[in-house]
Design an enzyme around this catalytic site. Structure first.
Site, mmCIF file in Angstrom:
data_model
loop_
_atom_site.group_PDB
_atom_site.id
_atom_site.type_symbol
_atom_site.label_atom_id
_atom_site.label_comp_id
_atom_site.label_asym_id
_atom_site.label_seq_id
_atom_site.Cartn_x
_atom_site.Cartn_y
_atom_site.Cartn_z
ATOM 1 N N GLY A 14 0.672 -1.124 0.096
ATOM 2 C CA GLY A 14 -0.245 0.085 0.089
ATOM 3 C C GLY A 14 0.696 1.220 -0.158
ATOM 4 O O GLY A 14 0.595 2.233 0.660
ATOM 5 N N GLY A 20 1.367 4.603 3.537
ATOM 6 C CA GLY A 20 2.418 3.999 3.000
ATOM 7 C C GLY A 20 3.407 4.784 2.224
ATOM 8 O O GLY A 20 4.646 4.624 2.133
ATOM 9 N N TYR A 132 -13.940 -4.127 9.814
ATOM 10 C CA TYR A 132 -12.608 -3.364 9.995
ATOM 11 C C TYR A 132 -12.040 -3.750 11.425
ATOM 12 O O TYR A 132 -10.769 -4.081 11.467
ATOM 13 C CB TYR A 132 -12.584 -1.769 9.867
ATOM 14 C CG TYR A 132 -11.453 -0.956 9.815
ATOM 15 C CD1 TYR A 132 -10.638 -1.329 8.575
ATOM 16 C CD2 TYR A 132 -11.267 -0.182 10.801
ATOM 17 C CE1 TYR A 132 -9.508 -0.487 8.682
ATOM 18 C CE2 TYR A 132 -10.070 0.661 10.690
ATOM 19 C CZ TYR A 132 -8.994 0.339 9.626
ATOM 20 O OH TYR A 132 -8.185 1.246 9.433
#
Ligand SMILES: NC(=O)c1ccc[n+]([C@@H]2O[C@H](COP(=O)([O-])OP(=O)(O)OC[C@H]3O[C@@H](n4cnc5c(N)ncnc54)[C@H](OP(=O)(O)O)[C@@H]3O)[C@@H](O)[C@H]2O)c1
Length: 226
Positions: A14, A20, A132
């Protein structure tokens, strides 16, 4: 002590944007070689893509940063199977698969650092975050389990739990008005910049960290203290 000399190599998932990208830039300043596959080169949703990518790497990875993540918000009654499977696959199972594949070479070389990017939603939560929160909480268990198993080989495994960070993911999940409201819930009164998360990751991912392992380091401006 590390048996390897010279530049270390980090793989960052990412790395195209957000946290990232900030980690890539921070590691670059640290003089670390960076392997940051695009989603086209490594699709974390696909087990065969992960296996194919790892098998053609052709170089040892000393540092693994499991950063890529998704957070598709759905209230419990509306959570569809695709969402829960994708959340578990990208946020939890792919990091495990990468760590399992890369750890043997780290063991051989007597050095490794693995940093998993978790979230405050692994500790506290909010409506619509079941997929999540489940995945990120699982990542905490994985961090501790791998830390215990890999500690004898000088491989340190930690997780960083950012609070609200000013990235596309946050802007996608919150309107500007909601973000103003969120700032009022954060003792520091603002979102984090991605670079502030990258700084903590850089500490954990280099030899500056010689003894912290199995920990979840919360970087949230005090959000979870209230
Ligand atoms: N932003 C926050 O406030 C916040 C807070 C707590 C934790 N986090 C965590 O921090 C990490 C980074 O978040 P961010 O806000 O920087 O995210 P972001 O801006 O949404 O970027 C997500 C990254 O993950 C990659 N990705 C998504 N699905 C993928 C897939 N199937 N295969 C490969 N790569 C994939 C994306 O690649 P593409 O460019 O190809 O889409 C992108 O590089 C995530 O784990 C997130 O859960 C973020």
């Amino acid at each position: 002590m590390s048996r390897i000399t010279g530049k270390k190599t980090a793989m960052i998932t990412g790395g195209s944007r957000g946290i990232g990208l900030a980690i890539r830039e921070r590691f670059d300043r640290e003089g670390i070689n960076i392997v940051a596959p695009t989603r086209k080169e490594l699709d974390l949703l696909s087990v065969s893509s992960i296996d194919a990518y790892v098998s053609t790497l052709g170089q040892p990875i000393d540092i693994l940063i499991n950063n890529a993540g998704i957070n598709n918000i759905q209230p419990l009654a509306e959570v569809d199977d695709n969402n829960i499977q994708a959340a578990m696959q990208i946020n939890l199972l792919a990091p495990f698969r990468l760590a399992r594949a890369l750890a043997p070479t780290m063991k051989e070389r007597g050095y490794g650092r693995i940093v998993n990017i978790s979230s405050v939603w692994a500790i506290v939560t909010k409506t619509g975050r079941a997929p999540y929160s489940m995945a990120k909480a699982g990542l905490g268990g994985m961090t501790r389990a791998l830390a215990v198993e890999l500690a004898p080989y000088n491989i340190l495994v930690n997780a960083v739990a950012p609070g609200y960070v000013d990235t596309e993911l946050t802007r996608q999940n919150n309107t500007d008005d909601q973000i103003e409201g969120i700032k009022k819930l954060i003792p520091m009164g603002r979102l984090a910049a991605p670079e502030e998360i990258a700084e903590v990751v850089a500490f954990l991912a280099t030899e500056k960290n010689s003894y912290i392992t199995g920990q979840l380091i919360v970087v949230d401006g005090g959000f979870t203290c209230l």
